[in-house]
Enzyme design. Structure first.
Site, mmCIF file in Angstrom:
data_model
loop_
_atom_site.group_PDB
_atom_site.id
_atom_site.type_symbol
_atom_site.label_atom_id
_atom_site.label_comp_id
_atom_site.label_asym_id
_atom_site.label_seq_id
_atom_site.Cartn_x
_atom_site.Cartn_y
_atom_site.Cartn_z
ATOM 1 N N GLY A 267 49.871 8.532 -21.255
ATOM 2 C CA GLY A 267 49.023 9.085 -22.294
ATOM 3 C C GLY A 267 48.264 8.020 -23.059
ATOM 4 N N GLY A 269 47.048 6.593 -26.981
ATOM 5 C CA GLY A 269 47.286 6.578 -28.416
ATOM 6 C C GLY A 269 46.143 5.911 -29.139
ATOM 7 C CG MET A 270 44.323 4.943 -33.621
ATOM 8 S SD MET A 270 44.570 5.395 -35.340
ATOM 9 C CE MET A 270 45.899 4.292 -35.786
ATOM 10 C CG PHE A 271 47.484 1.129 -32.466
ATOM 11 C CD1 PHE A 271 46.695 0.373 -33.325
ATOM 12 C CD2 PHE A 271 48.344 2.060 -33.029
ATOM 13 C CE1 PHE A 271 46.780 0.529 -34.693
ATOM 14 C CE2 PHE A 271 48.431 2.227 -34.392
ATOM 15 C CZ PHE A 271 47.641 1.463 -35.234
ATOM 16 C CB SER A 272 47.961 1.059 -26.459
ATOM 17 O OG SER A 272 49.015 1.949 -26.813
ATOM 18 C CB VAL A 274 51.560 4.470 -22.499
ATOM 19 C CG1 VAL A 274 52.909 4.049 -21.930
ATOM 20 C CG2 VAL A 274 51.460 4.069 -23.964
ATOM 21 C CE LYS A 292 51.695 0.763 -28.098
ATOM 22 N NZ LYS A 292 52.633 0.852 -29.247
ATOM 23 C CG ASP A 389 53.383 7.104 -37.054
ATOM 24 O OD1 ASP A 389 53.303 8.143 -37.734
ATOM 25 O OD2 ASP A 389 52.698 6.913 -36.037
#
Length: 584
Positions: A267, A269-272, A274, A292, A389
Protein backbone atom coordinates in the site's frame (compact mmCIF):
# COMPACT_ATOMS: atom_id res chain seq x y z
CA UNK A 1 0.44 -8.03 -27.48
CA UNK A 2 -2.29 -10.26 -28.97
CA UNK A 3 0.13 -13.09 -29.60
CA UNK A 4 1.41 -12.96 -26.05
CA UNK A 5 -2.12 -12.79 -24.65
CA UNK A 6 -3.17 -15.85 -26.67
CA UNK A 7 -0.07 -17.70 -25.49
CA UNK A 8 -0.89 -16.95 -21.89
CA UNK A 9 -4.52 -18.01 -22.29
CA UNK A 10 -3.38 -21.35 -23.74
CA UNK A 11 -1.14 -21.91 -20.71
CA UNK A 12 -3.92 -21.00 -18.32
CA UNK A 13 -6.49 -23.18 -20.10
CA UNK A 14 -4.13 -26.11 -19.69
CA UNK A 15 -3.26 -25.53 -16.05
CA UNK A 16 -5.93 -23.48 -14.31
CA UNK A 17 -8.70 -26.07 -13.89
CA UNK A 18 -6.30 -28.76 -12.71
CA UNK A 19 -4.46 -26.47 -10.29
CA UNK A 20 -7.60 -24.86 -8.86
CA UNK A 21 -9.08 -28.31 -8.29
CA UNK A 22 -5.88 -29.27 -6.50
CA UNK A 23 -6.15 -26.14 -4.33
CA UNK A 24 -9.76 -26.99 -3.51
CA UNK A 25 -8.79 -30.48 -2.36
CA UNK A 26 -5.91 -29.11 -0.28
CA UNK A 27 -8.23 -26.64 1.42
CA UNK A 28 -10.77 -29.38 2.15
CA UNK A 29 -8.03 -31.52 3.67
CA UNK A 30 -6.88 -28.57 5.77
CA UNK A 31 -10.44 -27.97 6.98
CA UNK A 32 -10.88 -31.65 7.88
CA UNK A 33 -7.66 -31.56 9.91
CA UNK A 34 -8.91 -28.51 11.79
CA UNK A 35 -12.20 -30.23 12.58
CA UNK A 36 -10.40 -33.34 13.90
CA UNK A 37 -8.01 -31.19 15.96
CA UNK A 38 -10.92 -29.20 17.41
CA UNK A 39 -12.98 -32.27 18.28
CA UNK A 40 -10.01 -33.94 19.97
CA UNK A 41 -9.24 -30.91 22.12
CA UNK A 42 -12.91 -30.51 23.06
CA UNK A 43 -13.26 -34.17 24.06
CA UNK A 44 -10.25 -33.93 26.38
CA UNK A 45 -11.23 -30.63 28.03
CA UNK A 46 -12.97 -30.26 31.35
CA UNK A 47 -16.51 -28.84 31.24
CA UNK A 48 -16.14 -25.09 30.63
CA UNK A 49 -17.59 -22.41 32.84
CA UNK A 50 -20.77 -20.77 31.49
CA UNK A 51 -19.51 -18.38 28.84
CA UNK A 52 -20.61 -17.21 25.45
CA UNK A 53 -20.23 -19.86 22.77
CA UNK A 54 -18.06 -18.81 19.86
CA UNK A 55 -18.59 -20.27 16.34
CA UNK A 56 -15.95 -22.59 14.96
CA UNK A 57 -14.14 -21.15 11.95
CA UNK A 58 -11.03 -22.02 9.91
CA UNK A 59 -7.65 -22.14 11.58
CA UNK A 60 -6.41 -18.72 10.58
CA UNK A 61 -9.27 -17.32 12.67
CA UNK A 62 -8.02 -19.06 15.80
CA UNK A 63 -5.11 -18.26 18.06
CA UNK A 64 -2.55 -20.90 17.05
CA UNK A 65 -0.22 -22.46 19.59
CA UNK A 66 3.40 -21.37 19.70
CA UNK A 67 5.92 -23.36 17.68
CA UNK A 68 7.91 -23.67 20.90
CA UNK A 69 5.12 -25.62 22.62
CA UNK A 70 6.25 -29.16 23.34
CA UNK A 71 2.73 -30.51 23.37
CA UNK A 72 -0.77 -29.31 22.75
CA UNK A 73 -2.51 -28.06 25.91
CA UNK A 74 -5.06 -30.50 27.23
CA UNK A 75 -7.97 -28.16 27.73
CA UNK A 76 -8.12 -25.03 25.57
CA UNK A 77 -11.12 -22.95 26.59
CA UNK A 78 -12.33 -19.49 25.80
CA UNK A 79 -11.08 -17.16 28.51
CA UNK A 80 -8.68 -19.64 30.17
CA UNK A 81 -4.97 -18.85 30.07
CA UNK A 82 -2.79 -21.50 28.46
CA UNK A 83 0.75 -20.19 28.61
CA UNK A 84 3.47 -21.20 26.19
CA UNK A 85 7.17 -21.14 27.13
CA UNK A 86 9.16 -18.18 25.97
CA UNK A 87 12.80 -17.26 26.10
CA UNK A 88 13.98 -16.87 29.66
CA UNK A 89 10.84 -18.34 31.19
CA UNK A 90 9.87 -21.77 32.48
CA UNK A 91 6.65 -23.53 31.59
CA UNK A 92 4.12 -22.98 34.39
CA UNK A 93 2.97 -26.21 35.97
CA UNK A 94 0.60 -27.25 38.72
CA UNK A 95 1.89 -29.12 41.78
CA UNK A 96 1.27 -32.42 40.00
CA UNK A 97 3.36 -31.35 37.05
CA UNK A 98 0.37 -30.97 34.72
CA UNK A 99 -0.83 -27.96 32.78
CA UNK A 100 -2.45 -25.36 35.05
CA UNK A 101 -6.21 -25.42 35.24
CA UNK A 102 -8.71 -23.12 36.82
CA UNK A 103 -7.94 -22.61 40.48
CA UNK A 104 -4.30 -23.68 40.22
CA UNK A 105 -1.53 -21.11 40.50
CA UNK A 106 1.36 -20.77 38.11
CA UNK A 107 4.44 -18.55 38.34
CA UNK A 108 5.76 -16.44 35.48
CA UNK A 109 8.57 -13.95 35.37
CA UNK A 110 7.35 -10.34 35.51
CA UNK A 111 6.85 -8.47 32.26
CA UNK A 112 7.32 -4.82 31.51
CA UNK A 113 5.47 -2.66 33.96
CA UNK A 114 6.07 -4.77 37.06
CA UNK A 115 4.38 -7.92 38.25
CA UNK A 116 2.13 -9.96 36.04
CA UNK A 117 -1.54 -9.32 36.84
CA UNK A 118 -3.11 -12.47 38.28
CA UNK A 119 -6.70 -13.37 38.99
CA UNK A 120 -7.96 -14.53 42.37
CA UNK A 121 -8.03 -18.06 40.97
CA UNK A 122 -4.30 -17.91 40.31
CA UNK A 123 -4.46 -17.65 36.50
CA UNK A 124 -1.93 -15.30 34.90
CA UNK A 125 -2.71 -12.98 32.02
CA UNK A 126 0.37 -12.16 29.96
CA UNK A 127 1.18 -11.22 26.42
CA UNK A 128 2.38 -14.80 25.94
CA UNK A 129 -1.13 -16.16 26.47
CA UNK A 130 -2.12 -18.57 23.70
CA UNK A 131 -5.82 -19.03 24.33
CA UNK A 132 -7.79 -20.71 21.57
CA UNK A 133 -10.29 -17.84 21.67
CA UNK A 134 -11.92 -16.46 18.56
CA UNK A 135 -11.17 -12.97 17.29
CA UNK A 136 -14.78 -12.51 16.21
CA UNK A 137 -17.84 -12.01 18.34
CA UNK A 138 -20.70 -14.47 18.58
CA UNK A 139 -22.48 -15.19 15.28
CA UNK A 140 -19.76 -13.37 13.36
CA UNK A 141 -17.11 -14.93 11.16
CA UNK A 142 -13.89 -13.64 9.69
CA UNK A 143 -14.32 -13.22 5.95
CA UNK A 144 -12.09 -15.84 4.32
CA UNK A 145 -11.16 -14.99 0.75
CA UNK A 146 -9.60 -18.37 -0.07
CA UNK A 147 -12.73 -20.54 0.09
CA UNK A 148 -12.19 -24.19 -0.79
CA UNK A 149 -15.32 -24.64 -2.88
CA UNK A 150 -14.54 -23.26 -6.34
CA UNK A 151 -17.16 -23.59 -9.06
CA UNK A 152 -16.69 -23.56 -12.81
CA UNK A 153 -17.76 -19.94 -13.17
CA UNK A 154 -15.10 -18.84 -10.71
CA UNK A 155 -12.50 -20.87 -12.60
CA UNK A 156 -13.38 -19.13 -15.86
CA UNK A 157 -13.38 -15.70 -14.20
CA UNK A 158 -9.98 -16.32 -12.63
CA UNK A 159 -8.55 -17.47 -15.96
CA UNK A 160 -9.88 -14.37 -17.71
CA UNK A 161 -8.57 -12.03 -15.00
CA UNK A 162 -5.15 -13.64 -15.01
CA UNK A 163 -4.92 -13.54 -18.80
CA UNK A 164 -5.70 -9.83 -18.72
CA UNK A 165 -3.11 -9.17 -16.00
CA UNK A 166 -0.51 -11.21 -17.85
CA UNK A 167 -1.14 -9.36 -21.08
CA UNK A 168 -0.74 -6.02 -19.29
CA UNK A 169 2.41 -7.07 -17.48
CA UNK A 170 3.98 -9.48 -19.96
CA UNK A 171 7.43 -7.87 -19.70
CA UNK A 172 7.66 -8.95 -16.07
CA UNK A 173 7.42 -12.74 -16.39
CA UNK A 174 9.35 -15.56 -17.97
CA UNK A 175 7.73 -15.27 -21.40
CA UNK A 176 9.15 -11.81 -22.05
CA UNK A 177 8.90 -10.17 -25.42
CA UNK A 178 12.52 -9.21 -26.25
CA UNK A 179 11.71 -6.10 -28.27
CA UNK A 180 9.03 -4.52 -26.13
CA UNK A 181 8.82 -0.75 -26.29
CA UNK A 182 10.82 0.89 -23.49
CA UNK A 183 7.98 3.29 -22.96
CA UNK A 184 5.61 0.49 -22.03
CA UNK A 185 8.10 -0.88 -19.51
CA UNK A 186 8.00 2.45 -17.64
CA UNK A 187 4.26 2.22 -16.93
CA UNK A 188 3.40 2.16 -13.26
CA UNK A 189 1.99 -1.20 -12.12
CA UNK A 190 0.14 0.41 -9.27
CA UNK A 191 -2.82 1.42 -11.39
CA UNK A 192 -4.39 3.47 -8.62
CA UNK A 193 -3.61 6.12 -6.07
CA UNK A 194 -3.95 3.91 -3.02
CA UNK A 195 -6.93 5.92 -1.80
CA UNK A 196 -9.49 4.51 0.59
CA UNK A 197 -12.55 5.82 2.40
CA UNK A 198 -11.28 5.48 5.94
CA UNK A 199 -11.12 9.26 6.56
CA UNK A 200 -8.13 8.81 8.85
CA UNK A 201 -5.69 11.59 8.04
CA UNK A 202 -4.44 14.72 9.74
CA UNK A 203 -6.44 16.89 7.34
CA UNK A 204 -10.01 16.91 6.09
CA UNK A 205 -9.36 14.77 3.02
CA UNK A 206 -10.73 11.24 2.69
CA UNK A 207 -7.73 8.99 2.19
CA UNK A 208 -5.66 6.25 3.75
CA UNK A 209 -2.43 8.20 3.57
CA UNK A 210 -1.02 6.97 6.86
CA UNK A 211 -1.91 3.30 6.40
CA UNK A 212 1.28 1.23 6.26
CA UNK A 213 -0.59 -1.72 4.76
CA UNK A 214 -3.75 -0.94 2.80
CA UNK A 215 -5.73 -3.96 1.57
CA UNK A 216 -7.23 -1.94 -1.28
CA UNK A 217 -3.79 -1.53 -2.82
CA UNK A 218 -2.80 -5.20 -2.85
CA UNK A 219 -4.18 -5.97 -6.28
CA UNK A 220 -1.09 -7.31 -8.01
CA UNK A 221 0.18 -10.03 -5.71
CA UNK A 222 -2.45 -12.64 -6.66
CA UNK A 223 -0.98 -13.01 -10.15
CA UNK A 224 1.87 -15.04 -8.75
CA UNK A 225 0.23 -16.59 -5.68
CA UNK A 226 -0.67 -19.91 -7.30
CA UNK A 227 2.81 -20.70 -8.55
CA UNK A 228 1.67 -21.07 -12.17
CA UNK A 229 4.11 -18.45 -13.39
CA UNK A 230 7.58 -17.75 -12.08
CA UNK A 231 8.80 -14.20 -11.67
CA UNK A 232 11.79 -13.32 -13.75
CA UNK A 233 14.62 -11.36 -12.14
CA UNK A 234 14.10 -8.10 -13.95
CA UNK A 235 16.99 -5.79 -14.72
CA UNK A 236 15.98 -2.34 -15.89
CA UNK A 237 17.28 -1.14 -19.21
CA UNK A 238 16.27 2.41 -18.45
CA UNK A 239 16.75 4.63 -15.41
CA UNK A 240 14.14 4.11 -12.66
CA UNK A 241 11.53 6.81 -12.39
CA UNK A 242 9.38 8.41 -9.69
CA UNK A 243 5.90 9.81 -10.04
CA UNK A 244 5.16 13.52 -9.59
CA UNK A 245 4.84 13.10 -5.80
CA UNK A 246 8.17 11.34 -5.36
CA UNK A 247 6.81 7.79 -4.97
CA UNK A 248 8.95 5.09 -6.57
CA UNK A 249 7.45 3.49 -9.70
CA UNK A 250 8.32 -0.14 -9.03
CA UNK A 251 8.12 -3.26 -11.19
CA UNK A 252 7.08 -6.72 -10.04
CA UNK A 253 10.15 -8.93 -10.32
CA UNK A 254 12.80 -6.22 -10.15
CA UNK A 255 15.51 -6.39 -7.50
CA UNK A 256 16.31 -3.62 -5.04
CA UNK A 257 19.87 -3.34 -3.80
CA UNK A 258 21.19 -6.77 -4.84
CA UNK A 259 18.92 -9.22 -3.09
CA UNK A 260 15.38 -7.93 -2.50
CA UNK A 261 13.06 -9.07 -5.27
CA UNK A 262 9.69 -7.32 -5.42
CA UNK A 263 6.76 -9.74 -5.44
CA UNK A 264 3.81 -7.56 -4.44
CA UNK A 265 2.43 -4.30 -3.11
CA UNK A 266 1.15 -3.60 0.40
CA UNK A 267 0.00 0.00 0.00
CA UNK A 268 0.80 3.70 -0.06
CA UNK A 269 1.15 6.11 2.86
CA UNK A 270 1.80 9.81 3.22
CA UNK A 271 5.56 9.22 3.62
CA UNK A 272 6.15 6.13 1.49
CA UNK A 273 4.86 3.15 -0.41
CA UNK A 274 5.36 -0.33 1.02
CA UNK A 275 6.33 -3.30 -1.12
CA UNK A 276 6.29 -7.03 -0.57
CA UNK A 277 9.63 -8.69 -1.37
CA UNK A 278 11.71 -11.84 -1.02
CA UNK A 279 15.22 -11.73 0.39
CA UNK A 280 17.19 -13.74 -2.20
CA UNK A 281 20.22 -13.94 0.10
CA UNK A 282 18.33 -15.42 3.06
CA UNK A 283 18.81 -19.04 4.12
CA UNK A 284 15.64 -18.99 6.24
CA UNK A 285 12.53 -20.90 5.22
CA UNK A 286 10.46 -17.72 5.10
CA UNK A 287 12.28 -15.11 3.03
CA UNK A 288 9.45 -12.59 2.79
CA UNK A 289 10.00 -9.01 3.99
CA UNK A 290 8.19 -5.68 3.77
CA UNK A 291 10.15 -2.77 2.28
CA UNK A 292 9.11 0.79 3.00
CA UNK A 293 10.37 3.13 0.25
CA UNK A 294 10.44 6.71 1.52
CA UNK A 295 9.30 9.33 -0.99
CA UNK A 296 12.09 11.02 -2.91
CA UNK A 297 12.28 14.48 -1.36
CA UNK A 298 14.54 15.99 1.28
CA UNK A 299 11.88 16.39 3.99
CA UNK A 300 10.66 12.81 3.67
CA UNK A 301 14.22 11.47 3.72
CA UNK A 302 14.96 13.37 6.94
CA UNK A 303 11.79 11.94 8.46
CA UNK A 304 12.78 8.44 7.31
CA UNK A 305 16.26 8.72 8.83
CA UNK A 306 14.72 9.86 12.13
CA UNK A 307 12.42 6.82 12.06
CA UNK A 308 15.43 4.53 11.49
CA UNK A 309 17.24 6.07 14.44
CA UNK A 310 14.23 5.64 16.73
CA UNK A 311 13.62 2.05 15.64
CA UNK A 312 17.26 1.14 16.18
CA UNK A 313 17.22 2.52 19.72
CA UNK A 314 13.97 0.71 20.54
CA UNK A 315 15.43 -2.54 19.19
CA UNK A 316 18.72 -2.17 21.07
CA UNK A 317 16.81 -1.76 24.34
CA UNK A 318 14.59 -4.75 23.56
CA UNK A 319 17.04 -7.40 22.26
CA UNK A 320 14.53 -10.24 22.65
CA UNK A 321 11.84 -8.29 20.73
CA UNK A 322 9.24 -8.76 23.46
CA UNK A 323 7.81 -5.23 23.47
CA UNK A 324 5.73 -5.64 20.31
CA UNK A 325 7.39 -2.94 18.19
CA UNK A 326 7.81 -3.73 14.48
CA UNK A 327 11.34 -5.02 13.88
CA UNK A 328 13.58 -3.13 11.46
CA UNK A 329 15.83 -5.70 9.77
CA UNK A 330 18.04 -3.30 7.83
CA UNK A 331 17.94 -0.13 5.76
CA UNK A 332 19.71 1.09 2.63
CA UNK A 333 19.51 3.68 -0.13
CA UNK A 334 18.76 2.69 -3.70
CA UNK A 335 17.72 4.79 -6.69
CA UNK A 336 17.52 7.96 -4.57
CA UNK A 337 15.10 6.35 -2.09
CA UNK A 338 15.68 5.45 1.55
CA UNK A 339 14.48 1.85 1.95
CA UNK A 340 13.51 0.35 5.33
CA UNK A 341 13.27 -3.46 5.49
CA UNK A 342 10.82 -4.84 8.09
CA UNK A 343 9.68 -8.23 9.27
CA UNK A 344 6.50 -9.30 7.40
CA UNK A 345 3.04 -9.09 8.98
CA UNK A 346 -0.35 -10.11 7.62
CA UNK A 347 -2.83 -7.27 8.18
CA UNK A 348 -3.43 -4.19 10.24
CA UNK A 349 -6.21 -4.15 12.82
CA UNK A 350 -8.48 -1.97 10.70
CA UNK A 351 -8.36 -4.55 7.95
CA UNK A 352 -9.02 -7.29 10.49
CA UNK A 353 -12.05 -5.38 11.76
CA UNK A 354 -13.40 -5.30 8.21
CA UNK A 355 -12.75 -9.03 7.78
CA UNK A 356 -14.73 -9.79 10.93
CA UNK A 357 -17.77 -7.97 9.62
CA UNK A 358 -17.12 -4.62 11.28
CA UNK A 359 -18.90 -5.58 14.51
CA UNK A 360 -15.77 -5.59 16.66
CA UNK A 361 -13.58 -8.20 18.33
CA UNK A 362 -14.43 -10.65 21.10
CA UNK A 363 -13.62 -9.44 24.61
CA UNK A 364 -10.90 -12.09 24.85
CA UNK A 365 -9.14 -10.76 21.77
CA UNK A 366 -9.37 -7.18 23.05
CA UNK A 367 -7.80 -8.13 26.37
CA UNK A 368 -4.86 -9.81 24.65
CA UNK A 369 -4.27 -7.07 22.06
CA UNK A 370 -4.65 -4.30 24.65
CA UNK A 371 -2.13 -5.95 26.99
CA UNK A 372 0.41 -6.30 24.17
CA UNK A 373 -0.05 -2.71 22.99
CA UNK A 374 0.34 -1.37 26.52
CA UNK A 375 3.72 -3.09 26.71
CA UNK A 376 4.66 -1.22 23.53
CA UNK A 377 3.61 2.10 25.10
CA UNK A 378 5.64 1.38 28.23
CA UNK A 379 8.70 0.65 26.08
CA UNK A 380 8.21 3.86 24.09
CA UNK A 381 7.95 5.96 27.24
CA UNK A 382 11.04 4.39 28.80
CA UNK A 383 12.98 5.39 25.70
CA UNK A 384 11.57 8.92 25.55
CA UNK A 385 9.49 8.32 22.40
CA UNK A 386 5.95 9.58 21.73
CA UNK A 387 4.43 7.63 18.84
CA UNK A 388 1.97 10.40 17.86
CA UNK A 389 -0.13 8.21 15.56
CA UNK A 390 -1.65 5.30 17.49
CA UNK A 391 -4.59 3.91 15.50
CA UNK A 392 -5.75 0.51 14.18
CA UNK A 393 -4.05 1.13 10.83
CA UNK A 394 -0.63 1.26 12.51
CA UNK A 395 -1.07 -1.90 14.60
CA UNK A 396 -0.09 -4.94 12.55
CA UNK A 397 -1.08 -8.54 13.21
CA UNK A 398 0.35 -11.90 12.20
CA UNK A 399 -1.46 -14.49 10.13
CA UNK A 400 -2.26 -16.63 13.18
CA UNK A 401 -3.85 -13.54 14.84
CA UNK A 402 -1.67 -13.98 17.94
CA UNK A 403 1.19 -11.50 17.43
CA UNK A 404 0.65 -7.76 17.09
CA UNK A 405 3.29 -5.11 16.38
CA UNK A 406 3.12 -1.33 16.65
CA UNK A 407 4.39 0.19 13.41
CA UNK A 408 4.83 3.45 11.48
CA UNK A 409 6.96 5.69 13.69
CA UNK A 410 7.35 8.30 10.97
CA UNK A 411 5.45 10.86 13.05
CA UNK A 412 7.13 9.94 16.35
CA UNK A 413 8.76 12.55 18.61
CA UNK A 414 12.05 11.85 20.38
CA UNK A 415 11.68 13.86 23.59
CA UNK A 416 15.38 13.43 24.40
CA UNK A 417 16.37 15.47 21.34
CA UNK A 418 13.36 17.47 20.14
CA UNK A 419 11.42 20.41 21.51
CA UNK A 420 7.68 19.77 21.35
CA UNK A 421 6.02 22.67 19.55
CA UNK A 422 2.22 23.00 19.70
CA UNK A 423 0.40 22.04 16.51
CA UNK A 424 -3.35 21.37 16.28
CA UNK A 425 -2.98 18.66 13.61
CA UNK A 426 -0.68 16.21 15.41
CA UNK A 427 -2.09 12.63 15.42
CA UNK A 428 -4.81 11.39 13.04
CA UNK A 429 -7.89 13.37 13.99
CA UNK A 430 -10.20 10.53 15.12
CA UNK A 431 -7.58 9.65 17.76
CA UNK A 432 -6.51 13.18 18.72
CA UNK A 433 -6.48 14.24 22.38
CA UNK A 434 -8.01 17.55 23.58
CA UNK A 435 -4.67 19.03 24.68
CA UNK A 436 -3.47 18.89 21.07
CA UNK A 437 -6.52 20.77 19.79
CA UNK A 438 -6.19 23.47 22.45
CA UNK A 439 -2.40 23.79 22.26
CA UNK A 440 -1.90 22.81 25.90
CA UNK A 441 1.36 21.15 26.99
CA UNK A 442 1.30 17.54 25.82
CA UNK A 443 3.54 14.49 26.14
CA UNK A 444 3.33 10.71 26.48
CA UNK A 445 -0.30 10.88 27.64
CA UNK A 446 -1.51 11.72 24.13
CA UNK A 447 -0.66 8.14 23.04
CA UNK A 448 -2.79 6.81 25.90
CA UNK A 449 -5.78 8.86 24.70
CA UNK A 450 -5.38 7.38 21.21
CA UNK A 451 -5.11 3.91 22.77
CA UNK A 452 -8.45 4.45 24.52
CA UNK A 453 -10.07 5.39 21.20
CA UNK A 454 -8.71 2.15 19.69
CA UNK A 455 -10.18 0.06 22.53
CA UNK A 456 -13.66 1.45 21.84
CA UNK A 457 -13.30 0.78 18.12
CA UNK A 458 -12.13 -2.82 18.69
CA UNK A 459 -15.19 -3.47 20.86
CA UNK A 460 -17.90 -1.80 18.77
CA UNK A 461 -16.43 -1.79 15.27
CA UNK A 462 -17.19 1.96 15.15
CA UNK A 463 -14.98 5.04 15.38
CA UNK A 464 -15.71 6.70 18.73
CA UNK A 465 -14.94 10.29 17.66
CA UNK A 466 -15.91 10.50 13.99
CA UNK A 467 -15.39 14.19 13.27
CA UNK A 468 -14.85 16.37 10.24
CA UNK A 469 -12.66 19.00 11.91
CA UNK A 470 -11.16 19.94 15.30
CA UNK A 471 -14.10 21.93 16.66
CA UNK A 472 -16.51 19.06 16.08
CA UNK A 473 -13.93 16.64 17.47
CA UNK A 474 -13.68 18.66 20.68
CA UNK A 475 -17.48 18.73 21.02
CA UNK A 476 -17.63 14.91 20.75
CA UNK A 477 -15.01 14.61 23.51
CA UNK A 478 -17.01 16.97 25.77
CA UNK A 479 -20.16 14.89 25.20
CA UNK A 480 -18.34 11.87 26.66
CA UNK A 481 -16.25 13.52 29.39
CA UNK A 482 -17.96 16.82 30.22
CA UNK A 483 -16.34 20.31 30.54
CA UNK A 484 -12.59 20.79 30.27
CA UNK A 485 -10.51 21.70 33.35
CA UNK A 486 -9.93 25.44 33.74
CA UNK A 487 -6.14 25.14 33.71
CA UNK A 488 -6.23 23.67 30.19
CA UNK A 489 -8.44 26.52 28.98
CA UNK A 490 -6.21 29.13 30.63
CA UNK A 491 -2.94 27.86 29.15
CA UNK A 492 -4.05 26.50 25.78
CA UNK A 493 -2.55 28.60 22.98
CA UNK A 494 -5.36 27.64 20.57
CA UNK A 495 -8.16 28.27 23.09
CA UNK A 496 -9.58 31.37 21.30
CA UNK A 497 -10.42 29.17 18.31
CA UNK A 498 -12.91 27.16 20.41
CA UNK A 499 -13.75 29.15 23.59
CA UNK A 500 -14.73 32.73 24.36
CA UNK A 501 -13.22 34.84 27.17
CA UNK A 502 -15.77 33.48 29.65
CA UNK A 503 -14.74 29.87 28.98
CA UNK A 504 -17.85 28.97 26.98
CA UNK A 505 -17.50 26.48 24.15
CA UNK A 506 -18.01 28.05 20.70
CA UNK A 507 -19.52 25.39 18.46
CA UNK A 508 -19.10 25.95 14.75
CA UNK A 509 -21.91 24.54 12.63
CA UNK A 510 -23.16 24.96 9.08
CA UNK A 511 -25.78 27.62 8.57
CA UNK A 512 -28.99 25.66 7.80
CA UNK A 513 -30.44 28.64 5.92
CA UNK A 514 -27.45 29.00 3.63
CA UNK A 515 -26.41 26.57 0.92
CA UNK A 516 -22.88 27.94 0.54
CA UNK A 517 -21.48 25.94 3.49
CA UNK A 518 -21.22 29.11 5.53
CA UNK A 519 -20.48 28.50 9.21
CA UNK A 520 -22.22 30.04 12.17
CA UNK A 521 -20.87 30.11 15.72
CA UNK A 522 -23.09 29.37 18.69
CA UNK A 523 -22.47 28.90 22.40
CA UNK A 524 -22.86 25.30 23.50
CA UNK A 525 -23.39 24.95 27.26
CA UNK A 526 -22.08 21.42 27.83
CA UNK A 527 -22.21 20.95 31.60
CA UNK A 528 -22.12 17.17 31.88
CA UNK A 529 -21.56 14.09 29.67
CA UNK A 530 -24.50 12.94 27.56
CA UNK A 531 -22.95 9.71 26.24
CA UNK A 532 -22.44 6.54 28.29
CA UNK A 533 -19.47 4.42 27.25
CA UNK A 534 -20.72 1.51 29.33
CA UNK A 535 -24.14 1.46 27.63
CA UNK A 536 -22.56 1.66 24.18
CA UNK A 537 -20.13 -1.18 24.92
CA UNK A 538 -22.81 -3.42 26.47
CA UNK A 539 -24.94 -2.83 23.37
CA UNK A 540 -22.04 -4.19 21.31
CA UNK A 541 -22.17 -7.47 23.29
CA UNK A 542 -25.92 -8.21 23.51
CA UNK A 543 -25.61 -11.91 24.35
CA UNK A 544 -22.54 -11.88 26.58
CA UNK A 545 -22.36 -14.06 29.69
CA UNK A 546 -22.24 -12.66 33.21
CA UNK A 547 -18.45 -13.04 33.36
CA UNK A 548 -18.04 -11.29 30.02
CA UNK A 549 -20.40 -8.54 31.13
CA UNK A 550 -18.03 -7.89 34.01
CA UNK A 551 -15.11 -7.68 31.58
CA UNK A 552 -17.04 -5.28 29.32
CA UNK A 553 -17.67 -3.05 32.34
CA UNK A 554 -13.96 -3.16 33.17
CA UNK A 555 -13.15 -2.29 29.55
CA UNK A 556 -15.45 0.75 29.75
CA UNK A 557 -13.67 1.84 32.94
CA UNK A 558 -10.24 1.52 31.30
CA UNK A 559 -11.37 3.53 28.28
CA UNK A 560 -12.78 6.21 30.57
CA UNK A 561 -9.43 6.48 32.37
CA UNK A 562 -7.59 6.70 29.02
CA UNK A 563 -9.84 9.59 27.94
CA UNK A 564 -9.19 11.70 31.07
CA UNK A 565 -9.24 15.34 29.93
CA UNK A 566 -6.32 16.41 32.11
CA UNK A 567 -3.24 14.65 30.67
CA UNK A 568 -1.47 14.78 34.05
CA UNK A 569 -4.29 12.67 35.57
CA UNK A 570 -4.68 10.27 32.62
CA UNK A 571 -3.84 6.65 33.39
CA UNK A 572 -0.22 5.66 32.74
CA UNK A 573 0.58 2.59 30.55
CA UNK A 574 2.28 0.88 33.50
CA UNK A 575 -0.78 1.49 35.68
CA UNK A 576 -3.05 0.26 32.89
CA UNK A 577 -1.19 -3.07 32.78
CA UNK A 578 -2.46 -3.72 36.31
CA UNK A 579 -6.05 -2.73 35.55
CA UNK A 580 -8.75 -5.23 36.67
CA UNK A 581 -9.51 -5.97 33.01
CA UNK A 582 -6.34 -8.07 32.91
CA UNK A 583 -6.93 -9.81 36.23
CA UNK A 584 -10.24 -11.60 35.65
Amino acid sequence: MKAIEQQMIQILNHNSTEELTKKRLERRERWNQIQVKTSLSQSESVPPTPIRTEPQTPSDMQMEFSENDKSMPTSPRLGESLLSPTQGESVPTSPGGKSPRTGESCVMSPGIGGSIPTSPGGKSFTDDTTDMFMVCKENEKERIIDIFDVNNEEIENEKADKAKEIANNHSLIVHTHPHQDQKEQKEDLDGNNGKSDDNLTNNNKDSSELDMFNERDAGHEDIFSGGELKIKKLVREAEPSDDSDGYYCFRIGEVLKTNYQIIGYHGKGMFSNVLKANDLSSTQENTEVAIKLIRNNDHMKRTGKKEVKILQRLSENDPEHRCNIIRLITHFEDRDHLCLVFEPMDLNLRQLLKKTGGSGFSIGAIRLYAFKLLKSLVHLKRNGIIHCDIKPDNILISQNRKIIKLADLGSAIDTTEEEIEPTPILVSRFYRSPEIILGYHYGFALDVFSFGCCLYEWATGKVMLRSAENNEHLRLILEIKGPLPKKILQHGVFRPMHYDDQGRFLERVEDPANNSNKEIVRINHIKKPNRSLLKELLAAYPSCSSSEKTQVSQLADLIDKCLELDPSKRIDPTQALNHPLFKT
